[in-house]
Design a protein around this motif. Structure first.
Motif, short mmCIF file in Angstrom:
data_model
loop_
_atom_site.label_atom_id
_atom_site.label_comp_id
_atom_site.label_asym_id
_atom_site.label_seq_id
_atom_site.Cartn_x
_atom_site.Cartn_y
_atom_site.Cartn_z
N GLN A 1 38.98 129.67 95.38
CA GLN A 1 39.86 129.24 96.46
C GLN A 1 39.85 127.72 96.64
OE1 GLN A 1 38.76 131.54 99.93
NE2 GLN A 1 38.79 133.45 98.76
N GLY A 2 38.74 127.08 96.22
CA GLY A 2 38.70 125.62 96.20
C GLY A 2 39.21 125.16 94.85
N GLN A 3 40.48 124.82 94.76
CA GLN A 3 41.11 124.51 93.47
C GLN A 3 40.27 123.50 92.69
OE1 GLN A 3 43.77 126.09 92.38
NE2 GLN A 3 43.96 125.00 90.45
N GLY A 4 39.89 123.88 91.49
CA GLY A 4 39.07 122.99 90.65
C GLY A 4 37.60 123.04 90.99
N GLY A 5 37.18 124.03 91.78
CA GLY A 5 35.79 124.12 92.21
C GLY A 5 34.81 124.30 91.06
N ILE A 6 33.77 123.49 91.04
CA ILE A 6 32.72 123.56 90.02
C ILE A 6 31.50 124.26 90.64
CG2 ILE A 6 31.33 122.26 88.37
CD1 ILE A 6 34.35 121.94 88.01
N VAL A 7 30.95 125.22 89.92
CA VAL A 7 29.84 126.02 90.44
C VAL A 7 28.55 125.65 89.71
CG1 VAL A 7 28.95 128.36 90.80
CG2 VAL A 7 31.41 127.92 90.96
N PHE A 8 27.48 125.45 90.49
CA PHE A 8 26.16 125.19 89.93
C PHE A 8 25.21 126.32 90.35
CE2 PHE A 8 28.16 121.06 90.04
CZ PHE A 8 27.75 120.47 88.84
N ALA A 9 24.18 126.54 89.54
CA ALA A 9 23.21 127.58 89.85
C ALA A 9 21.94 127.36 89.05
CB ALA A 9 23.77 128.97 89.54
N GLU A 10 20.84 127.97 89.53
CA GLU A 10 19.62 128.06 88.73
C GLU A 10 19.60 129.50 88.20
OE1 GLU A 10 18.82 127.72 92.45
OE2 GLU A 10 20.06 126.00 91.99
N ILE B 1 21.60 119.17 100.28
CA ILE B 1 20.97 118.99 98.97
C ILE B 1 20.81 120.38 98.35
CG2 ILE B 1 18.93 118.18 97.72
CD1 ILE B 1 18.43 116.23 99.99
N LEU B 2 21.35 120.55 97.17
CA LEU B 2 21.30 121.85 96.51
C LEU B 2 19.91 122.13 95.94
CD1 LEU B 2 24.66 121.87 94.50
CD2 LEU B 2 24.24 122.48 96.88
N PRO B 3 19.52 123.40 95.84
CA PRO B 3 18.24 123.74 95.20
C PRO B 3 18.14 123.17 93.79
CG PRO B 3 19.12 125.65 96.34
CD PRO B 3 20.18 124.60 96.42
N ILE B 4 19.23 123.20 93.04
CA ILE B 4 19.23 122.69 91.66
C ILE B 4 18.90 121.19 91.63
CG2 ILE B 4 21.71 122.14 91.58
CD1 ILE B 4 21.76 123.24 88.75
N GLU B 5 19.29 120.47 92.67
CA GLU B 5 19.00 119.05 92.74
C GLU B 5 17.53 118.80 93.00
OE1 GLU B 5 22.79 116.74 94.35
OE2 GLU B 5 22.25 118.37 95.72
N ILE C 1 18.53 116.82 89.50
CA ILE C 1 19.86 116.62 88.93
C ILE C 1 20.83 116.16 90.02
CG2 ILE C 1 21.87 117.82 87.93
CD1 ILE C 1 19.91 119.61 86.43
N ASN C 2 21.60 115.14 89.73
CA ASN C 2 22.64 114.68 90.64
C ASN C 2 23.94 115.38 90.25
OD1 ASN C 2 24.44 113.37 92.30
ND2 ASN C 2 24.25 111.37 91.29
N VAL C 3 24.29 116.45 90.97
CA VAL C 3 25.46 117.25 90.58
C VAL C 3 26.76 116.47 90.74
CG1 VAL C 3 24.32 119.45 91.05
CG2 VAL C 3 25.62 118.32 92.87
N GLU C 4 26.80 115.55 91.69
CA GLU C 4 28.04 114.80 91.92
C GLU C 4 28.39 113.91 90.73
OE1 GLU C 4 27.72 112.79 95.64
OE2 GLU C 4 27.68 114.65 96.82
N ALA C 5 27.38 113.56 89.94
CA ALA C 5 27.63 112.76 88.75
C ALA C 5 28.22 113.59 87.61
CB ALA C 5 26.34 112.09 88.28
N LEU C 6 28.22 114.93 87.78
CA LEU C 6 28.67 115.82 86.72
C LEU C 6 30.06 116.40 86.99
CD1 LEU C 6 25.33 117.79 86.13
CD2 LEU C 6 26.19 115.82 84.86
N VAL C 7 30.70 115.96 88.04
CA VAL C 7 32.04 116.46 88.37
C VAL C 7 32.98 115.29 88.62
CG1 VAL C 7 31.05 118.53 89.44
CG2 VAL C 7 31.64 116.56 90.87
N ASN C 8 34.27 115.56 88.55
CA ASN C 8 35.25 114.53 88.87
C ASN C 8 35.22 114.24 90.37
OD1 ASN C 8 36.18 114.40 86.19
ND2 ASN C 8 37.63 116.08 86.53
N ALA C 9 35.49 113.01 90.72
CA ALA C 9 35.46 112.61 92.12
C ALA C 9 36.38 113.50 92.95
CB ALA C 9 35.88 111.14 92.25
N GLY C 10 35.85 114.03 94.04
CA GLY C 10 36.63 114.85 94.94
C GLY C 10 36.67 116.33 94.61
#
Length: 213
Positions: A135-144, A81-85, A90-99
């Motif tokens: 390095q993770g192709q298509g990687g989405i980054v979250f932060a506070e 569970i991310l600190p931002i969550e 916030i549900n970060v998985e709902a903000l990115v494409n599956a996978g």
């Protein structure tokens, strides 16, 4: 300005030193009045939280064996569970494409007065972290992110999207942000020379750390 800066990767056994540095810098930057008991309580909570992120990459800038900058990034696993969550619900998985790979950046701090020459430490630490996500192709980054820091990140050419309302966290007004993969490629391409010059020494062993009071 601090001179003779070198960059290192920090192992998880040194998480206590990382948290000590980050908390101290937060209080110095924001001039928050807190008791020793409050500082110790915060340190214990953050150390316990950080040790859950066993798969993290921690980068530090050091001068004469003293930390003067830090940043941490990791790729989210199914059970983490991310600190931002937790902070912003916030549900970060709902903000990115599956996978799509999800990354989190945190513990970003630079000592006051350390980096007056073109944000060199600032840019280098961010580049070191973002090259992990790249390095993770298509990687989405979250932060506070502190609201002032958010403005600086955008000035560097990084596309940062606020995904929630600010709240008070660790002494400053903090906003949850999302960095899409395409949104930080221009920054990394622009700073390739800076990044490669510092990556040369990341394999060196971290020296003994002198923890400033």
């Amino acid at each position: 300005m601090i001179h003779n800066i070198e960059y290192y990767t920090m192992c998880h056994e040194n998480v206590d030193e990382l948290i000590h540095f980050v908390i101290n810098e937060n209080h110095l930057h924001h001039r928050e009045v807190v008791t020793a008991e409050q500082i110790n309580s915060t340190r214990q909570l953050l150390c316990a939280e950080e040790k859950q992120y066993f798969n993290s990459h921690i980068f530090v800038a050091m001068s004469h064996n003293i930390i003067c900058g830090s940043i941490r990034i990791f790729q989210k696993t199914a059970t983490q569970i991310l600190p931002i969550e937790k902070i912003f619900n916030i549900n970060v998985e709902a903000l990115v494409n599956a996978g799509a790979p999800i990354y989190h950046i945190g513990r970003f701090a630079v000592s006051q007065g350390a980096d007056k020459r073109g944000f060199h430490i600032f840019k280098t630490l961010i580049a070191l972290a973002l090259q992990v996500a790249q390095q993770g192709q298509g990687g989405i980054v979250f932060a506070e992110c502190d609201v002032k820091l958010l403005r600086t990140i955008r000035l560097l050419g990084i596309e940062a999207e606020a995904i929630g309302k600010p709240t008070l966290y660790l002494g400053s007004e903090t906003v949850p942000i999302k960095l899409p993969w395409a949104g930080y490629q221009i920054f990394l391409n622009k700073n390739k020379d800076l990044l490669f010059s510092e990556l040369r020494i990341l394999s060196q062993d971290l020296p003994d750390i002198n923890v400033s009071p």
